[in-house]
Design an enzyme around this catalytic site. Structure first.
Site, mmCIF file in Angstrom:
data_model
loop_
_atom_site.group_PDB
_atom_site.id
_atom_site.type_symbol
_atom_site.label_atom_id
_atom_site.label_comp_id
_atom_site.label_asym_id
_atom_site.label_seq_id
_atom_site.Cartn_x
_atom_site.Cartn_y
_atom_site.Cartn_z
ATOM 1 N N SER A 187 0.793 -1.223 0.000
ATOM 2 C CA SER A 187 0.000 0.000 0.000
ATOM 3 C C SER A 187 0.830 1.279 0.000
ATOM 4 O O SER A 187 0.377 2.307 -0.480
ATOM 5 C CB SER A 187 -0.964 -0.001 1.185
ATOM 6 O OG SER A 187 -0.264 -0.171 2.395
ATOM 7 N N HIS A 215 -5.216 -3.179 -3.000
ATOM 8 C CA HIS A 215 -4.928 -2.226 -4.086
ATOM 9 C C HIS A 215 -4.799 -2.901 -5.450
ATOM 10 O O HIS A 215 -4.548 -2.228 -6.440
ATOM 11 C CB HIS A 215 -3.643 -1.442 -3.780
ATOM 12 C CG HIS A 215 -3.753 -0.630 -2.535
ATOM 13 N ND1 HIS A 215 -4.277 0.654 -2.517
ATOM 14 C CD2 HIS A 215 -3.449 -0.923 -1.247
ATOM 15 C CE1 HIS A 215 -4.261 1.106 -1.280
ATOM 16 N NE2 HIS A 215 -3.772 0.174 -0.492
ATOM 17 N N LYS A 247 -11.606 0.956 -2.148
ATOM 18 C CA LYS A 247 -10.559 1.473 -3.026
ATOM 19 C C LYS A 247 -11.072 1.476 -4.467
ATOM 20 O O LYS A 247 -11.921 2.287 -4.779
ATOM 21 C CB LYS A 247 -9.276 0.700 -2.784
ATOM 22 C CG LYS A 247 -8.729 1.191 -1.436
ATOM 23 C CD LYS A 247 -7.755 0.363 -0.723
ATOM 24 C CE LYS A 247 -7.490 1.027 0.634
ATOM 25 N NZ LYS A 247 -6.932 0.135 1.608
HETATM 26 C C1 LIG Z 1 -6.826 0.026 2.996
HETATM 27 C C2 LIG Z 1 -6.228 -1.274 3.350
HETATM 28 C C3 LIG Z 1 -6.812 -2.090 4.325
HETATM 29 C C4 LIG Z 1 -7.945 -1.634 5.180
HETATM 30 O O1 LIG Z 1 -9.142 -1.659 4.505
HETATM 31 P P1 LIG Z 1 -10.335 -0.750 5.054
HETATM 32 O O2 LIG Z 1 -11.519 -1.264 4.339
HETATM 33 O O3 LIG Z 1 -9.981 0.653 4.684
HETATM 34 O O4 LIG Z 1 -10.402 -0.953 6.526
HETATM 35 C C5 LIG Z 1 -6.284 -3.344 4.520
HETATM 36 N N1 LIG Z 1 -5.207 -3.768 3.828
HETATM 37 C C6 LIG Z 1 -4.600 -2.994 2.910
HETATM 38 C C7 LIG Z 1 -3.406 -3.503 2.184
HETATM 39 C C8 LIG Z 1 -5.086 -1.715 2.650
HETATM 40 O O5 LIG Z 1 -4.473 -0.935 1.775
#
Ligand SMILES: *Cc1c(COP(=O)(O)O)cnc(C)c1O
Length: 396
Positions: A187, A215, A247
């Site tokens: 991320s 992602h 996302k």
């Molecule tokens: C954003 C993210 C999360 C968390 O997800 P949310 O739905 O925002 O709680 C978990 N793992 C990764 C790799 C992320 O980028």
């Protein structure tokens, strides 16, 4: 000691170290052009890779759903009580079909999904081997599980194999399983886990694999099925996929996909699944609509690829240090927190929003600007960003 006495010094120290965080206030819809803290800016910080967060087709589906008598906004209860509505069920089926998995299970957030999987599946004597740069939620999940957590250096297959060997040795006497945990797309760096090599180790050492592709889903692969598709691989029976829906999907929530036994075990055992209210059915309707858009987003994925190419070529041309990343996450390494903040501020003055990422989110001396590209950007947005970055080099 009062709360004030305990925390005032800590807050002061954070300010002095340029580590104090605050929440920019957004007063427009999520988009590539928006108003943040009263400034009109081109946004290079969101994870809305396909521009679905404010997509008219999703809005339309929501308005229509609200006008029928069968849809409520709230779910009313946890999934195991009366909160599991038809749209949740359809979204799970749709996600499973798309990923060619036996089943999928919705969670309210990705954070909770990562707590749930490791807490529910891992027992004493089990060992979790996690990449050093895994998302915080994966680390928290590992620490809250009954298993022992060990980290391996980022994407270092040799080091992972050494730890697998050691772990097998330890488990000879006492038994237990090994779970390898990694982001699909990392991320903060945007690079991709070497899943082919990891899968080979998984087979060789009979380990389990958890891949959080928050992602990657929607972005990578011909059908947007993420890292596995991108790398020409298929998840096997002991692989657990986690994806988030806030996302590329532009909604909120998350899912776990895998075997029927995996999903049933989570429903029975996972506390972050059981003891929480189901997400609003309306969000599941949005997810279903987003899924259709994601499946047909070939053109957007092509546009994103071109944007990534344009940004990287331009940034390297002006001598910026980029992390090697083929994804819409592009990190410009600036090392010191105060430098990252100065660049971010200077970009704001020029009409661009790019967040400075500082420790503890990234390792010390690795402060950076994290640029995220969206299919919704156009070529001109990126050209202008590159000019603004050049100004940062000259002025700072
Ligand atoms: C954003 C993210 C999360 C968390 O997800 P949310 O739905 O925002 O709680 C978990 N793992 C990764 C790799 C992320 O980028």
């Amino acid at each position: 000691m009062s709360i004030q006495q305990r925390f005032q010094p800590l807050l002061m120290q954070r300010k002095q170290e340029d580590l104090y965080r605050s929440r920019p206030l957004v007063t427009s819809a999520q988009s590539t052009h928006m108003q943040i803290n009263g400034l009109n800016v081109i946004n290079f910080s969101s994870n809305d890779y396909l521009g679905l967060a404010n997509h008219p087709q999703i809005k339309h589906a929501l308005i229509q759903a609200l006008q029928t008598k069968d849809t409520s906004y709230g779910s009313g209860a946890a999934h195991l009580i009366t909160g599991h509505h038809l749209p949740h069920h359809l979204a799970e089926d749709g996600l499973a079909d798309w990923l060619e998995a036996e089943r999928a299970l919705l969670f309210s957030t990705g954070y909770m999904a990562n707590l749930a999987v490791q807490q529910a599946l891992m027992q004493a004597n089990d060992i979790i081997l996690a990449d050093k740069l895994c998302h915080a939620s994966l680390i928290d999940g590992a620490q809250q599980s009954a298993a022992t957590l060990k980290r391996y250096p980022h994407n270092d297959i040799k080091a992972l194999e050494r730890r697998l060997k050691q772990s097998k040795e330890t488990q000879k006497e006492r038994g237990g399983e090994i779970l390898i945990v990694t982001d699909g797309v990392f991320s903060m760096d945007g690079d991709i886990a070497p899943l082919k090599e990891i899968q080979a180790l998984v087979h060789q050492y009979q380990a389990w694999l958890l891949v959080d592709d928050a992602h990657g889903f929607g972005v990578l692969g011909q059908q947007g099925r993420g890292c596995f598709e991108h790398l020409g691989l298929t998840p096997d029976e002991n692989t657990i996929l986690v994806g988030t829906l806030g996302k590329a999907f532009g909604c909120s929530g998350a899912f776990v996909a895998g075997s029927t036994t995996l999903i049933e075990a989570l429903i029975q055992l996972a506390r972050p699944y059981i003891y929480t209210t189901a997400m609003p059915p309306l969000n599941a309707i949005a997810i279903l609509e987003a899924l259709k858009l994601v499946q047909n987003a070939h053109a957007s994925r092509e546009t994103l690829t071109q944007h990534i190419q344009q940004f990287r070529t331009g940034a390297l041309q002006i001598g910026l240090t980029l992390i090697d990343s083929p994804t819409p996450i592009q990190a410009i390494i600036l090392k010191q927190s105060h430098t990252a903040i100065a660049w971010s501020e200077h970009l704001k003055q020029q009409g661009f929003w790019a967040t400075a990422i500082r420790p503890p989110t990234v390792p010390k001396n690795q402060a950076r600007l994290r640029i995220t590209l969206s299919a919704q950007h156009n070529t001109k947005d990126i050209t202008q960003l590159l000019n603004a970055l050049k100004n940062c080099q000259i002025d700072l």
